[in-house]
Design an enzyme around this catalytic site. Structure first.
Site, PDB file in Angstrom:
ATOM      1  CD  GLN A  78      -2.092  17.380  37.856  1.00 29.06           C
ATOM      2  OE1 GLN A  78      -1.333  18.318  37.866  1.00 29.06           O
ATOM      3  NE2 GLN A  78      -3.365  17.502  38.198  1.00 29.06           N
ATOM      4  CG  ASP A 231       3.244  15.770  36.439  1.00 31.03           C
ATOM      5  OD1 ASP A 231       2.197  16.381  36.712  1.00 31.03           O
ATOM      6  OD2 ASP A 231       3.675  15.659  35.274  1.00 31.03           O
TER       7      ASP A 231
HETATM    8  O1  LIG Z   1      -2.231  18.357  32.823  1.00 32.50           O
HETATM    9  C1  LIG Z   1      -1.342  18.820  33.512  1.00 32.50           C
HETATM   10  C2  LIG Z   1      -1.650  19.636  34.709  1.00 32.50           C
HETATM   11  O2  LIG Z   1      -3.000  19.887  34.901  1.00 32.50           O
HETATM   12  C3  LIG Z   1       0.088  18.544  33.132  1.00 32.50           C
HETATM   13  O3  LIG Z   1       0.966  19.344  33.864  1.00 32.50           O
HETATM   14  C4  LIG Z   1       0.398  17.069  33.293  1.00 32.50           C
HETATM   15  O4  LIG Z   1       0.493  16.764  34.662  1.00 32.50           O
HETATM   16  C5  LIG Z   1       1.623  16.653  32.498  1.00 32.50           C
HETATM   17  O5  LIG Z   1       2.811  17.158  32.974  1.00 32.50           O
HETATM   18  P1  LIG Z   1       4.256  17.068  32.284  1.00 32.50           P
HETATM   19  O6  LIG Z   1       4.424  15.716  31.706  1.00 32.50           O
HETATM   20  O7  LIG Z   1       4.362  18.169  31.303  1.00 32.50           O
HETATM   21  O8  LIG Z   1       5.189  17.278  33.449  1.00 32.50           O
END
Ligand SMILES: O=C(CO)[C@@H](O)[C@H](O)COP(=O)(O)O
Ligand SMILES: Nc1ncnc2c1ncn2[C@@H]1O[C@H](COP(=O)(O)OP(=O)(O)O)[C@@H](O)[C@H]1O
Length: 476
Positions: A78, A231
């Site tokens: 995100q 995600d």
């Molecule tokens: O910033 C957030 C949620 O707000 C994170 O959860 C990103 O979406 C990255 O996720 P991962 O790469 O750790 O799955």
């Protein structure tokens, strides 16, 4: 017998791209692929979007079913700011969700209207993670690059556009930008940060396709491409979450969330009021320091990640990257309470405890504000860290809740696959995931909640003061 229908779900996360080829009927995983991403270290966190695209094509090809898949979808990390020029080429590497250089811009945005007004408009209090703060950082620090930008995208939008040629996003991922309201883009916010709405993608409603795969790509030309999503929203689909069912993800980020029917409102900023990929909401809290920080501390201690030992009174605040929950963007890691008899294994356990503490404290806030029944349901534990025994035990000890560990791996990619399959079967993606039984797995009974450790960490945070919140910005 009807012909087998295959879909591909893609998870373009911080550290890597993972692709699953899935039987749309049974949910059986027929092939997998993975390709690593590079993320800069040092002050910022950046990745080249062109590298995500290469990783996507590699991972999709490795599934062995790219030419047969009838539908595909992308779940992406995100918030990342992707800036493109008129030819669709990135103007600079993307600024990622965990890049805290935008903390001063986030503070200025909060100051401008106050937290409550931001929550009323966009559901979340701007922090360094939100795209709106990253765009403000770019305008202040690299105005020539902001000037050269003709299109702004999130990571999953960028990849979906490369697949289809369509500039589209979805309500889940766009809800993490800080410039989207349920009525559409917020013009006043866009004016405030000098962003032209024409530079943003169309927000597709749930169940809509973004388009079809263009020619010349390593996927079947004409295959349907679903809208995709962020995600965490994709993982919520992948688990087939019903309202009130909490989930905790241990990856580069730690996240806790639940699907709710009502729109979340947390002016304290702990819980972000995101939308899900359907018509509901996804109150979510996120930490910057999760599996990577604990693995790094294990390496510093010369221990395998499972070599933890109980006991001792040490506290580790593993804020190696600054922290988002609690909101301490300028913090660094802190070890305290060491004695002569403190062991390396106890320090490693304290790092797990410090990383899990904020997530579990925030889980209470996610559920308290959710208004949903079922808050006592077992916590679903997912993400790379969920495979680790030390992580599992830490979450059980500090939450005092029953924990279920789905046997299915890669819930983000599975959620994207369910979204793609829903285009073929005319179902809702979460129904597809429930049909695939993705959330099934061993249930671990609750352990007594280790309130002594929780209180010790809470007390350390209260007293840590300028050590974790340096008045002049970054500590080191
Ligand atoms: O910033 C957030 C949620 O707000 C994170 O959860 C990103 O979406 C990255 O996720 P991962 O790469 O750790 O799955
Ligand atoms: N068996 C394991 N035990 C504990 N942690 C693990 C295990 N396998 C992978 N991990 C952790 O999972 C992390 C990757 O998780 P993942 O959810 O794929 O991350 P992301 O989606 O953020 O790229 C790695 O940082 C690693 O520390």
């Amino acid at each position: 017998m009807a012909a087998q229908r295959i879909v591909i779900g893609i998870d373009s996360s911080t550290q890597s791209t993972k692709a699953l080829a899935v039987d749309a009927e049974s949910g059986a995983v027929l092939g997998t692929g993975r390709a690593a991403h590079e993320v800069t270290t040092g002050e910022g966190r950046e990745s080249d979007p062109a590298q995500w695209w290469r990783a996507l094509t590699e991972a999709v090809a490795a599934t062995g079913h790219a030419e047969r898949a009838e539908a595909v979808a992308v779940g992406g990390q995100q918030h990342g700011l992707v800036t493109l020029d008129a030819r669709g080429t990135p103007v600079r590497p993307a600024l990622l969700w965990n890049d805290v250089r935008s903390a001063p811009q986030a503070a200025a945005l909060r100051e401008r209207w106050g937290a409550a007004e931001w929550v009323r408009r966009v559901g979340s209090v701007p922090g360094a993670a939100l795209t709106v703060a990253k765009w403000a950082w770019l305008r202040e620090n690299e105005p020539h690059r902001a000037e050269a930008t003709t299109a702004v995208r999130l990571p999953h939008d960028y990849l979906t556009e490369r697949l289809t040629g369509t500039a589209a996003t979805d309500r889940g991922d766009v809800s993490g930008t800080g410039w989207w309201t349920p009525e559409g883009y917020d013009r006043e916010i866009l004016d405030l940060v000098g962003l032209d709405e024409a530079m943003l993608p169309t927000v597709l409603g749930p169940g809509r396709a973004a388009g079809t795969v263009r020619s010349g790509l390593p996927l079947r030309e004409g295959a349907l491409v679903a809208a995709g999503t962020g995600d965490n929203m994709a993982a919520a689909l992948g688990l087939g979450l019903r309202p009130g069912q909490p989930a905790l993800s241990l990856g580069t980020s730690g996240t806790v969330y639940a699907v709710t029917r009502g729109r979340p409102q947390d002016p304290s900023g702990t819980v972000s009021g995101f939308a899900d990929a359907l018509g509901n909401w996804l109150p979510l809290a996120c930490t910057l320091n999760c599996t990577l920080a604990v693995d790094r501390i294990a390496a510093l201690l010369g221990r395998d990640r499972e070599e933890v030992e109980p006991g001792g009174g040490a506290v580790v605040l593993p804020y190696l990257d600054g922290e988002r929950t609690p909101d301490l963007p300028y913090s660094a890691g802190l070890f305290t309470g060491l004695r002569h008899d403190t062991t390396a294994g106890q320090l490693l356990q304290a790092a797990y405890d410090g990383a899990a503490y904020s997530l579990l404290a925030a889980l209470d806030d996610v559920l308290a504000g959710s208004g949903e029944e079922g808050a006592e349901l077992p916590l679903l534990l997912i993400g790379g860290g969920a495979r680790g025994t030390a992580w599992q035990h830490t979450v059980r000890r500090l939450s005092g809740r029953a924990v279920r560990i789905p046997e299915a791996q890669e819930l983000v990619a599975l959620g994207a696959a369910a979204q793609a399959a829903a285009l073929l079967t005319d179902e809702q993606p979460d129904e597809v995931a429930r049909r695939w039984r993705t959330a099934e797995g061993p249930l671990h009974a609750p352990l007594p909640r280790d309130t002594e450790t929780l209180e010790r960490i809470a007390g350390t945070l209260e007293r840590a003061g300028a050590l974790v919140d340096p008045p002049g910005g970054r500590a080191t």
